[in-house]
Design an enzyme around this catalytic site. Structure first.
Site, PDB file in Angstrom:
ATOM      1  N   GLY A  92     -30.574 -18.565   4.022  1.00  0.00           N
ATOM      2  CA  GLY A  92     -31.710 -18.810   3.151  1.00  0.00           C
ATOM      3  C   GLY A  92     -31.993 -17.623   2.257  1.00  0.00           C
ATOM      4  O   GLY A  92     -31.371 -16.565   2.376  1.00  0.00           O
ATOM      5  N   GLU A 163     -29.587 -13.133  12.848  1.00  0.00           N
ATOM      6  CA  GLU A 163     -30.992 -12.829  12.566  1.00  0.00           C
ATOM      7  C   GLU A 163     -31.544 -11.590  13.238  1.00  0.00           C
ATOM      8  O   GLU A 163     -32.448 -10.938  12.690  1.00  0.00           O
ATOM      9  CB  GLU A 163     -31.852 -14.048  12.924  1.00  0.00           C
TER      10      GLU A 163
END
Length: 372
Positions: A92, A163
């Protein structure tokens, strides 16, 4: 999300963009292209110079196209691919998330809400959903591919949920996928953010088939006239051996521990150089993100469905917007690129159970993720 990022969008012509845009997106937007080849609806993520990173508008348009094609008898299956040769999708738009978190605003929550709804739609799509997971497939790229029914990797594939390196926690259904990998392989990938190749993606249940990259154009052409289950046997091959199968012994032993601290201790004492290096890799990540990730993966294993896991991930993601490590991690990895994040708190020992639990706190009736 993902830590790899390019800075410019591609200006490829959108002349074949025939599906109406969703939301307020202009029809001329060419960041994602749609067309039908034979009986296959084709989605092309079209930001090659940004590694096809997803924006909110792209998510809305993909969701709208999938909804329309699900009801269209002329479309028998869907194919998603990335423009260029670098990858399907690197994740993203984390620069936007950085700015949102730094400003204390909540635009990211709206993006995640629609993105996770798209992930759920893909998982329960009523027609074959074929994902070409060629090149880089990370974060949000995993979300638009690994929940599909037909997932194809190549020798160029690098699949990851990285992440923890930016102070975040695996999302887009990543904790659901990783919690179902054999043994403790999913825990290993979640904490380290390691990118795996084709063989290891297959081993971990993140992909279904290996096809050599040079054969993808031929495969895509064949899918225009025949269903995936008939076409794939002509193209599927055996990938080169991966790394994880040979490391299952120490991975399963070490990651079965109850805390991140104990996992690191076991890795250091495993007597394998690769395990020792892995301990160092983990300790470079955000301590808060590491402990929250371990809790998220373990809890996902007991939630049963992707939908329930996405609800949990939405809570964690939204609560992470107030964590200093998210802003700092993106700053260090993407904005300033000094690769020297100053985590707060800086050590695993300083992250308490209460610190972790706050990420799982419900958001309130009006703010929870609702899935159709």
């Amino acid at each position: 999300m993902n830590t790899e990022r390019a800075t410019a969008d591609d200006d490829t012509d959108a002349s074949d963009d025939t599906v109406p845009s969703a939301g307020s997106v202009a029809p001329s937007d060419d960041t994602v292209l749609f067309h039908v080849e034979g009986r296959t609806g084709v989605v092309t993520l079209n930001r090659p110079r940004a590694l096809n990173a997803l924006t909110h508008h792209m998510v809305l348009r993909i969701d709208g196209a999938l909804a329309a094609w699900a009801e269209d008898p002329a479309v028998a299956q869907v194919l998603i691919r990335g423009a260029g040769e670098r990858g399907l999708c690197a994740g993203g738009d984390i620069r936007a998330i950085h700015d949102d978190a730094k400003a204390g605003t909540t635009a990211s929550a709206g993006f995640w809400r629609d993105e996770y709804r798209l992930n759920a739609r893909i998982a329960r799509y009523p027609k074959p959903y074929v994902a070409l997971m060629d090149g880089i497939v990370m974060g949000g790229g995993v979300g638009v591919s690994a929940h599909g029914g037909v997932r194809i990797v190549t020798e160029r594939s690098r699949v990851a949920m990285p992440e923890t390196g930016i102070g975040f926690v695996p999302d887009v259904g990543g904790t659901h996928l990783l919690s179902r990998a054999p043994g403790e392989l999913g825990t290993h990938l979640a904490l380290t953010g390691t990118a795996v190749g084709a063989a290891d993606a297959l081993l971990c249940g993140l992909a279904d088939h290996f096809v050599p990259a040079e054969r993808l154009p031929e495969l895509t052409a064949a899918l225009a006239s025949a269903p995936a289950h008939e076409v794939l046997p002509r193209f599927a091959a055996t990938p080169a051996p991966g790394e994880l199968a040979a490391r299952r012994g120490w991975i399963d032993r070490c990651y079965a521990a109850g805390t991140v601290e104990e996992i690191v201790e076991r890795l250091r004492g495993a007597g394998d150089p690769a395990a020792g290096e892995t301990a160092g890799t983990i300790l470079a990540k955000s301590p808060t993100a590491l402990k929250t990730t371990l809790a998220a993966v373990r809890r996902a294993a007991g939630l049963g469905t992707l939908e329930r896991t996405l609800v949990q991930e939405f809570r964690v993601s939204c609560n992470t917007l107030t964590s200093p490590d998210l802003v700092e991690g993106i700053r260090a990895q993407v904005i300033d690129k000094d690769r020297s994040p100053r985590w707060s708190p800086p050590s695993l020992a300083e992250v308490t159970a209460a610190d972790v639990e706050r990420f799982f706190v419900p958001l309130g009736e009006d703010h929870e993720l609702r899935l159709p």
